[in-house]
Design a protein around this motif. Sequence first.
Motif, short mmCIF file in Angstrom:
data_model
loop_
_atom_site.label_atom_id
_atom_site.label_comp_id
_atom_site.label_asym_id
_atom_site.label_seq_id
_atom_site.Cartn_x
_atom_site.Cartn_y
_atom_site.Cartn_z
N UNK A 20 -36.16 -27.84 6.81
CA UNK A 20 -37.22 -27.76 5.86
C UNK A 20 -37.46 -26.16 5.54
N UNK A 21 -37.73 -25.26 6.40
CA UNK A 21 -37.74 -24.09 5.68
C UNK A 21 -39.44 -23.68 5.46
N UNK A 22 -39.63 -22.51 4.98
CA UNK A 22 -41.14 -22.33 4.71
C UNK A 22 -41.24 -22.68 3.28
N UNK A 23 -42.33 -23.53 3.21
CA UNK A 23 -42.57 -23.96 1.73
C UNK A 23 -44.19 -23.40 1.69
N UNK A 24 -44.83 -23.77 0.71
CA UNK A 24 -46.51 -23.41 0.54
C UNK A 24 -47.29 -23.92 1.54
N UNK A 30 -49.42 -20.21 7.87
CA UNK A 30 -49.38 -18.97 8.55
C UNK A 30 -50.52 -17.96 8.35
N UNK A 31 -50.93 -18.35 6.78
CA UNK A 31 -52.43 -17.28 6.55
C UNK A 31 -53.48 -17.78 7.48
N UNK A 32 -53.57 -19.15 7.72
CA UNK A 32 -54.71 -19.90 8.34
C UNK A 32 -54.58 -19.34 9.79
N UNK A 33 -53.30 -19.33 10.31
CA UNK A 33 -53.25 -18.90 11.73
C UNK A 33 -53.49 -17.38 11.87
N UNK A 34 -53.10 -16.68 11.00
CA UNK A 34 -53.76 -15.04 11.20
C UNK A 34 -55.00 -14.91 10.95
N UNK A 35 -55.86 -15.60 10.31
CA UNK A 35 -57.09 -15.57 9.93
C UNK A 35 -57.97 -16.05 11.23
N UNK A 36 -57.39 -17.00 11.90
CA UNK A 36 -58.20 -17.64 12.98
C UNK A 36 -57.91 -16.59 14.10
N UNK A 37 -56.52 -16.07 14.23
CA UNK A 37 -56.42 -15.38 15.41
C UNK A 37 -57.23 -14.03 15.13
N UNK A 38 -57.22 -13.60 13.96
CA UNK A 38 -58.07 -12.37 13.70
C UNK A 38 -59.62 -12.68 14.24
N UNK A 39 -60.15 -13.74 13.54
CA UNK A 39 -61.62 -14.17 13.79
C UNK A 39 -61.74 -14.21 15.26
N UNK A 40 -60.79 -14.98 15.88
CA UNK A 40 -60.90 -15.24 17.50
C UNK A 40 -61.03 -13.96 18.09
N UNK A 41 -60.42 -12.84 17.84
CA UNK A 41 -60.48 -11.60 18.60
C UNK A 41 -62.08 -10.87 17.98
N UNK A 42 -62.43 -11.20 17.03
CA UNK A 42 -63.53 -10.59 16.48
C UNK A 42 -64.77 -10.93 17.07
N UNK A 61 -47.49 -23.75 16.17
CA UNK A 61 -46.77 -24.69 16.65
C UNK A 61 -46.33 -25.64 15.43
N UNK A 62 -47.44 -25.92 14.80
CA UNK A 62 -47.12 -27.10 13.41
C UNK A 62 -46.22 -26.15 12.43
N UNK A 63 -46.58 -24.88 12.67
CA UNK A 63 -45.76 -24.17 11.30
C UNK A 63 -44.24 -23.96 11.88
N UNK A 64 -44.03 -23.75 12.93
CA UNK A 64 -42.53 -23.71 13.57
C UNK A 64 -42.11 -25.06 13.47
N UNK A 65 -42.80 -26.18 14.08
CA UNK A 65 -42.26 -27.47 13.70
C UNK A 65 -41.80 -28.06 12.48
N UNK A 66 -42.56 -27.68 11.54
CA UNK A 66 -42.27 -27.91 9.91
C UNK A 66 -41.36 -27.23 9.65
N UNK A 67 -41.22 -25.76 9.74
CA UNK A 67 -39.98 -25.11 9.18
C UNK A 67 -38.79 -25.50 9.69
N UNK A 68 -38.63 -25.97 11.02
CA UNK A 68 -37.36 -26.37 11.80
C UNK A 68 -37.10 -27.69 11.57
#
Length: 140
Positions: A20-24, A30-42, A61-68
């Motif tokens: 499948x690869x990376x789509x929108x 990816x953005x949601x994951x980065x925001x959540x992990x950032x907030x999690x540290x904050x 995990x979802x992101x990797x699953x969908x991409x592959x």
Amino acid sequence: MNGFLYRLRDAIARFMYGRSGVDQLGIALLVAELVLSFLGGLIPLRAVGAALRLLSLVLTVLLFYRTLSRNVAKRRAENARFLQWWTPVRTGFRDVRARRADKAHKYVKCSCGTWCRVPRGVGKVELMCPRCGAKTIVKT
Ligand SMILES: [Zn+2]
């Protein structure tokens, strides 16, 4: 070194072929994951921080699953559903920004939901909605 990089790129291309690869939706995950992990540290609350990091892990995990994923049709359908929801949201944000940036006009929302534009500084005018024809007096 270059030869190695080319071989690596070929290997990745072969690996990704038919996947499948990376789509929108992937980018959104990816953005949601980065925001959540950032907030999690904050956030100082340990339980909330841990929950956010866990959620961010699930998204990864979802992101990797969908991409592959090799079920390209299903992933495409998911992405289409995501875009159906996301595109109006994005357009809404863009419109709000555009209205704020436009200092030469006043924007009035009609009861039918249409935004009507009136030039500023022309005093009191009667505005007729281009969609439903309702008239309102607007002070500019
Ligand atoms: Zn209207």
